[in-house]
Motif scaffolding. Structure first.
Motif, PDB file in Angstrom:
ATOM      1  N   SER A 154       0.814  -1.218   0.000  1.00 48.26           N
ATOM      2  CA  SER A 154       0.000   0.000   0.000  1.00 48.26           C
ATOM      3  C   SER A 154       0.847   1.267   0.000  1.00 48.26           C
ATOM      4  CB  SER A 154      -0.917   0.021   1.220  1.00 48.26           C
ATOM      5  OG  SER A 154      -1.691   1.206   1.239  1.00 48.26           O
ATOM      6  N   PHE A 155       0.402   2.260  -0.760  1.00 47.60           N
ATOM      7  CA  PHE A 155       1.042   3.576  -0.733  1.00 47.60           C
ATOM      8  C   PHE A 155       0.697   4.326   0.557  1.00 47.60           C
ATOM      9  CE2 PHE A 155       1.309   2.803  -5.296  1.00 47.60           C
ATOM     10  CZ  PHE A 155       2.570   3.293  -5.583  1.00 47.60           C
ATOM     11  N   LYS A 156      -0.377   3.898   1.227  1.00 48.36           N
ATOM     12  CA  LYS A 156      -0.747   4.513   2.495  1.00 48.36           C
ATOM     13  C   LYS A 156       0.086   3.891   3.608  1.00 48.36           C
ATOM     14  CE  LYS A 156      -5.506   5.009   0.883  1.00 48.36           C
ATOM     15  NZ  LYS A 156      -6.908   4.561   1.079  1.00 48.36           N
ATOM     16  N   SER A 157       0.487   4.699   4.574  1.00 49.85           N
ATOM     17  CA  SER A 157       1.329   4.210   5.664  1.00 49.85           C
ATOM     18  C   SER A 157       0.616   4.387   6.998  1.00 49.85           C
ATOM     19  CB  SER A 157       2.659   4.966   5.693  1.00 49.85           C
ATOM     20  OG  SER A 157       3.384   4.738   4.505  1.00 49.85           O
ATOM     21  N   MET A 158       0.928   3.497   7.917  1.00 50.65           N
ATOM     22  CA  MET A 158       0.395   3.589   9.272  1.00 50.65           C
ATOM     23  C   MET A 158       1.561   3.594  10.242  1.00 50.65           C
ATOM     24  SD  MET A 158      -2.774   0.890   9.116  1.00 50.65           S
ATOM     25  CE  MET A 158      -3.261   1.246  10.805  1.00 50.65           C
ATOM     26  N   THR A 159       1.433   4.380  11.297  1.00 49.96           N
ATOM     27  CA  THR A 159       2.468   4.429  12.317  1.00 49.96           C
ATOM     28  C   THR A 159       1.909   3.910  13.640  1.00 49.96           C
ATOM     29  OG1 THR A 159       1.891   6.727  12.844  1.00 49.96           O
ATOM     30  CG2 THR A 159       3.640   6.375  11.231  1.00 49.96           C
ATOM     31  N   GLY A 160       2.804   3.607  14.571  1.00 52.36           N
ATOM     32  CA  GLY A 160       2.382   3.092  15.859  1.00 52.36           C
ATOM     33  C   GLY A 160       2.106   1.604  15.815  1.00 52.36           C
ATOM     34  N   LYS A 161       1.642   1.052  16.919  1.00 48.13           N
ATOM     35  CA  LYS A 161       1.350  -0.366  17.004  1.00 48.13           C
ATOM     36  C   LYS A 161       0.066  -0.671  16.257  1.00 48.13           C
ATOM     37  CE  LYS A 161       1.033  -4.174  20.299  1.00 48.13           C
ATOM     38  NZ  LYS A 161       1.144  -4.575  21.730  1.00 48.13           N
ATOM     39  N   ARG A 162       0.160  -1.477  15.226  1.00 49.39           N
ATOM     40  CA  ARG A 162      -0.978  -1.713  14.350  1.00 49.39           C
ATOM     41  C   ARG A 162      -1.926  -2.752  14.925  1.00 49.39           C
ATOM     42  NH1 ARG A 162       1.701  -1.847   8.253  1.00 49.39           N
ATOM     43  NH2 ARG A 162       2.881   0.091   8.453  1.00 49.39           N
ATOM     44  N   THR A 163      -3.213  -2.474  14.759  1.00 45.38           N
ATOM     45  CA  THR A 163      -4.243  -3.457  15.064  1.00 45.38           C
ATOM     46  C   THR A 163      -5.018  -3.853  13.813  1.00 45.38           C
ATOM     47  OG1 THR A 163      -5.785  -1.675  15.653  1.00 45.38           O
ATOM     48  CG2 THR A 163      -4.501  -2.666  17.436  1.00 45.38           C
ATOM     49  N   ASP A 172       0.759  -2.667  -8.245  1.00 43.98           N
ATOM     50  CA  ASP A 172       1.423  -1.423  -8.618  1.00 43.98           C
ATOM     51  C   ASP A 172       2.786  -1.407  -7.925  1.00 43.98           C
ATOM     52  OD1 ASP A 172       2.194   1.101  -9.348  1.00 43.98           O
ATOM     53  OD2 ASP A 172       0.426   2.124  -8.547  1.00 43.98           O
ATOM     54  N   THR A 173       3.750  -2.060  -8.539  1.00 45.63           N
ATOM     55  CA  THR A 173       5.029  -2.293  -7.882  1.00 45.63           C
ATOM     56  C   THR A 173       5.948  -1.078  -7.982  1.00 45.63           C
ATOM     57  OG1 THR A 173       5.937  -3.308  -9.880  1.00 45.63           O
ATOM     58  CG2 THR A 173       4.916  -4.775  -8.267  1.00 45.63           C
ATOM     59  N   GLY A 174       7.003  -1.082  -7.167  1.00 45.82           N
ATOM     60  CA  GLY A 174       7.992  -0.008  -7.233  1.00 45.82           C
ATOM     61  C   GLY A 174       8.214   0.681  -5.903  1.00 45.82           C
ATOM     62  N   LYS A 175       8.636   1.925  -5.975  1.00 49.87           N
ATOM     63  CA  LYS A 175       9.095   2.688  -4.819  1.00 49.87           C
ATOM     64  C   LYS A 175       7.965   3.012  -3.848  1.00 49.87           C
ATOM     65  CE  LYS A 175      11.589   7.019  -3.816  1.00 49.87           C
ATOM     66  NZ  LYS A 175      12.238   8.217  -4.436  1.00 49.87           N
ATOM     67  N   ARG A 176       8.267   2.872  -2.562  1.00 51.90           N
ATOM     68  CA  ARG A 176       7.385   3.290  -1.493  1.00 51.90           C
ATOM     69  C   ARG A 176       8.189   4.130  -0.489  1.00 51.90           C
ATOM     70  NH1 ARG A 176       4.591   0.953  -4.802  1.00 51.90           N
ATOM     71  NH2 ARG A 176       2.957  -0.602  -4.361  1.00 51.90           N
ATOM     72  N   ILE A 177       7.555   5.117   0.095  1.00 54.39           N
ATOM     73  CA  ILE A 177       8.162   5.923   1.154  1.00 54.39           C
ATOM     74  C   ILE A 177       7.462   5.573   2.463  1.00 54.39           C
ATOM     75  CG2 ILE A 177       8.804   8.222   1.949  1.00 54.39           C
ATOM     76  CD1 ILE A 177      10.001   7.477  -0.742  1.00 54.39           C
ATOM     77  N   GLU A 178       8.242   5.070   3.423  1.00 57.68           N
ATOM     78  CA  GLU A 178       7.662   4.589   4.670  1.00 57.68           C
ATOM     79  C   GLU A 178       8.169   5.414   5.844  1.00 57.68           C
ATOM     80  OE1 GLU A 178       5.341   1.938   6.987  1.00 57.68           O
ATOM     81  OE2 GLU A 178       5.506   2.100   4.819  1.00 57.68           O
ATOM     82  N   PRO A 179       7.283   6.040   6.618  1.00 57.70           N
ATOM     83  CA  PRO A 179       7.730   6.683   7.855  1.00 57.70           C
ATOM     84  C   PRO A 179       8.138   5.628   8.881  1.00 57.70           C
ATOM     85  CG  PRO A 179       5.330   6.789   7.681  1.00 57.70           C
ATOM     86  CD  PRO A 179       5.834   6.184   6.410  1.00 57.70           C
ATOM     87  N   ILE A 181      10.577   5.207  12.519  1.00 59.24           N
ATOM     88  CA  ILE A 181      11.415   5.746  13.601  1.00 59.24           C
ATOM     89  C   ILE A 181      11.753   7.216  13.330  1.00 59.24           C
ATOM     90  CG2 ILE A 181      13.330   5.271  15.178  1.00 59.24           C
ATOM     91  CD1 ILE A 181      13.633   2.531  13.978  1.00 59.24           C
ATOM     92  N   GLY A 182      10.761   7.955  12.903  1.00 58.43           N
ATOM     93  CA  GLY A 182      10.913   9.396  12.725  1.00 58.43           C
ATOM     94  C   GLY A 182      11.561   9.837  11.433  1.00 58.43           C
ATOM     95  N   GLU A 183      11.853   8.911  10.526  1.00 61.74           N
ATOM     96  CA  GLU A 183      12.480   9.251   9.251  1.00 61.74           C
ATOM     97  C   GLU A 183      11.649   8.709   8.093  1.00 61.74           C
ATOM     98  OE1 GLU A 183      14.828  11.308   9.233  1.00 61.74           O
ATOM     99  OE2 GLU A 183      15.759  11.150  11.200  1.00 61.74           O
ATOM    100  N   GLN A 184      11.958   9.182   6.882  1.00 62.55           N
ATOM    101  CA  GLN A 184      11.298   8.712   5.673  1.00 62.55           C
ATOM    102  C   GLN A 184      12.242   7.747   4.958  1.00 62.55           C
ATOM    103  OE1 GLN A 184       8.009   9.789   4.743  1.00 62.55           O
ATOM    104  NE2 GLN A 184       8.120  10.569   6.831  1.00 62.55           N
ATOM    105  N   VAL A 185      11.875   6.476   4.924  1.00 61.64           N
ATOM    106  CA  VAL A 185      12.756   5.435   4.405  1.00 61.64           C
ATOM    107  C   VAL A 185      12.193   4.896   3.093  1.00 61.64           C
ATOM    108  CG1 VAL A 185      13.742   3.169   4.882  1.00 61.64           C
ATOM    109  CG2 VAL A 185      13.509   4.847   6.728  1.00 61.64           C
TER     110      VAL A 185
END
Length: 241
Positions: A154-163, A172-179, A181-185
């Motif tokens: 998913s292009f959408k990201s979730m932070t914190g402990k997921r439920t 839709d393969t390829g690059k993703r930007i994931e938040p 530990i406080g950074e964009q990876v």
């Protein structure tokens, strides 16, 4: 700012927080990924092993304790290399400070090549896999883990402990930007089919595949065990040259 490859680990705050997470008692890496990876890697007695993206060489420490003949780790992070050198001091292990893309990959040298949760950070995975094929001896084994494609899709990201988890954009393969530990990876999403064809295209024969099914005996906490049964976190593949 976006961080690709291992560069983010040379930011000390990130590195320290990552190491604390990575080595906590019920880290998924420890209780799910590692047992699955080792079951596919098999007996390493007298084997020469290359570890791509070795981090602090925790895997190397384990493999050396299981009587592998030689262990070489490769990592692009100076912080990780320093820690790996400390772990491997006085052993048959060593570490090379370079990226996976620029490592020399000597031909026909290793019995095993292993990589833990690194290859989903690599854009040109085809080139790395071809280099792995070259550096293995005939009959050598390549075993690696990546984040499961349902986790990277998913292009959408979730932070914190997921439920709950979002599984979307799978093809839709390829690059993703994931938040993280406080950074964009930067990560790269591939389907299971993509991994299969990349390996097959390099000449490998697929030997085994695991999705890291949680095993109750590896968990101290029942709630955490049940939570980890909801979605696969890892994809682990073994293949033969």
């Amino acid at each position: 700012m976006e961080y690709g490859g291992s560069s983010v680990y040379d930011h000390n705050d990130f590195y320290e927080q990552y190491m604390a997470r990575r080595h906590r008692e019920e880290s998924p890496n420890k209780v799910i990924e590692y047992p699955a990876l080792m079951s596919l890697l098999g007996d390493v007695t007298d084997q020469t092993i290359l570890d791509l993206g070795c981090g602090d060489a925790s895997l190397g420490e384990s493999l050396l304790s299981k009587q592998c003949e030689e262990y070489i780790g490769v990592d692009g992070s100076q912080n990780m290399v320093k820690q790996a050198e400390l772990k491997l001091k006085g052993t048959k292990g060593s570490v090379v400070h370079t990226s996976l893309e620029t490592y020399s990959y000597p031909a026909g040298v290793f019995d095993r090549v292993v990589s833990q949760l690194v290859l989903h950070y690599i854009e040109d995975l085809e080139s790395i896999v071809k280099n792995v094929y070259v550096t293995l001896k005939p009959g050598g084994k390549f075993v690696f883990s990546v984040l499961h494609p349902v986790m990277t899709a998913s292009f959408k990201s979730m932070t914190g402990k997921r439920t709950d988890w979002i599984v979307d954009d799978y093809f839709d393969t390829g690059k993703r930007i994931e938040p993280w530990i406080g950074e964009q990876v930067v990560k790269y999403h591939r389907t299971i089919e993509d991994y299969f064809f990349i390996l097959q295209g390099a000449g490998f024969t697929i030997q085994g595949l695991k999705e890291g099914t949680p095993q109750r005996e590896n968990f101290q906490n029942e709630e955490e065990f049940k939570r980890r049964q909801r979605i696969p976190l890892f994809l682990i593949i073994s293949c033969i040259k």
